[in-house]
Design a protein around this motif. Structure first.
Motif: not given
Length: 371
Positions: A90-104, A142-146, A151-154
């Motif tokens: 669908a054009p408005d499809a929601e695509w979610t991925i799980e992430a751990n902070p230290e890997t982002v 502190g790694q969560v905020a980073q 993610v926001r910058d992307a």
């Protein structure tokens, strides 16, 4: 095409840098050498499923684990591109991925954004170092905020933070502090889960020897009350989930709770079509072998009868603020229903019944009373 109307697709990536002490999911640490082969096999399974459902439109994707963001960007891109082309979305499809902070990293976040991800569910769990250590988590607060900044910058549209409350030794001040720190990061969605002790996990084995590690249910109830108070202006749409606005609800998880069908791919993934439930093998080696031999990786399945479907609808539907349609759970004991209505634990809305959010912590008991 099989009978059914799946709205979503669940994809499982089982790799972790370290298995958390409380985790009972299908995850494996120290198997990085199998990542490339796994992604190749997963993409093959995804293409096969896509051929079966050619022409059917999906609305949500959820990539869970494990730690999907532990994959190299090239592997993430291969997986996401396959998902994009193997299915109609669908054009408005929601695509979610799980992430751990230290890997982002910034590179990972940009890769996700470039290949279709518009929602990241981040496993923060706590901002109290003591709690993180007790749970066997190895990121630092502190790694969560980073990670959120990356993610926001992307320009990924939505960020959800997962938290766990009720760990022995956690104080009400510690939990409130974790919640406030999470809110200060400006997420669009928060999930807050009570710590559950699974016997087969390292934490469960320690708790068997040391009962002080077993969470206190009354204290967990108090933590849930603190959560509801701090998030009083949020949309408390499910027992453990809050959205900044109704738009920020997780549509994929809502499909589970509302009884919709979904497809599944990857080791240990489970799917649902009509009254059929199935699950893939939990062994990476058996999964790779099955795909290579053009066989199904399915590890088992079951057909739910009317009573089982009714119970499932009650257990899932009453977790949500909308509740469940009476037609899906009839017959119910009239006297028991009336007692729950009178006590305010259950609300009659004509075609629907629901539990008010103030009593979400009693959902399990309400379901037991109804069955």
């Amino acid at each position: 095409m099989p009978v059914g109307t799946p709205r979503g697709l669940y994809v499982h990536v089982p790799f972790c840098a370290k298995r958390c002490d409380y985790c009972d999911f299908t995850t494996f640490a120290g198997r990085d050498d199998q990542m490339a082969d796994y992604v190749d096999a997963l993409c093959t399974e995804l293409r096969r499923i896509g051929q079966v459902w050619e022409g059917h439109t999906l609305h949500t994707l959820f990539i869970g684990g494990g730690t999907p963001t532990l994959l190299e960007p090239t592997h993430l891109a291969e997986m996401l591109d396959t998902i994009s082309t193997a299915f109609q979305w669908a054009p408005d499809a929601e695509w979610t991925i799980e992430a751990n902070p230290e890997t982002v990293t910034a590179i990972t976040a940009n890769c996700l954004a470039d290949h279709g991800i518009n929602r990241v569910s981040m496993g923060a769990q706590s901002f109290d170092p003591m709690v993180l250590d007790l749970l066997g988590r190895w990121h630092r607060p502190g790694q969560v905020a980073q990670a959120v900044t990356h993610v926001r910058d992307a320009n990924i549209a939505q960020v959800s933070l997962d938290l766990i409350f009720g760990t022995p030794g956690e104080t009400v001040e510690s939990w409130a502090g974790s919640l406030q720190t999470a809110l200060d990061l400006g997420p669009d969605h928060l999930s807050a889960y009570a710590l559950t002790v699974e016997p087969a996990t390292p934490y469960g084995r320690r708790a068997k020897i040391n009962p002080q590690l077993i969470p206190d249910e009354d204290l967990q109830g108090e933590r849930l009350a603190v959560t509801a108070e701090l998030l009083s202006d949020w949309d408390h749409y499910e027992v453990s989930n809050w959205a900044r606005t109704p738009y920020n609800r997780c549509r994929h998880n809502l499909a589970y709770w509302h009884g919709d069908d979904w497809l599944a791919a990857g080791v240990g993934a489970t799917g649902a079509l009509g009254n059929r439930r199935w699950w893939n093998t939990r062994s990476i080696d058996r999964y790779l072998k099955a795909i290579a031999q053009h066989q199904s990786p399915e590890g088992g399945s079951e057909q739910l009868d009317a009573d089982a479907l009714r119970l499932e609808a009650l257990m899932m539907g009453l977790r949500t603020v909308e509740g469940v349609a009476k037609t899906r759970v009839e017959p119910l004991d009239a006297a028991q229903l009336q007692a729950l209505y009178t006590s305010g634990l259950l609300i009659d809305q004509g075609e629907m019944i629901h539990v008010p959010p103030t009593h979400f912590n009693q959902v399990d008991g309400i379901v037991r009373a109804l069955i």
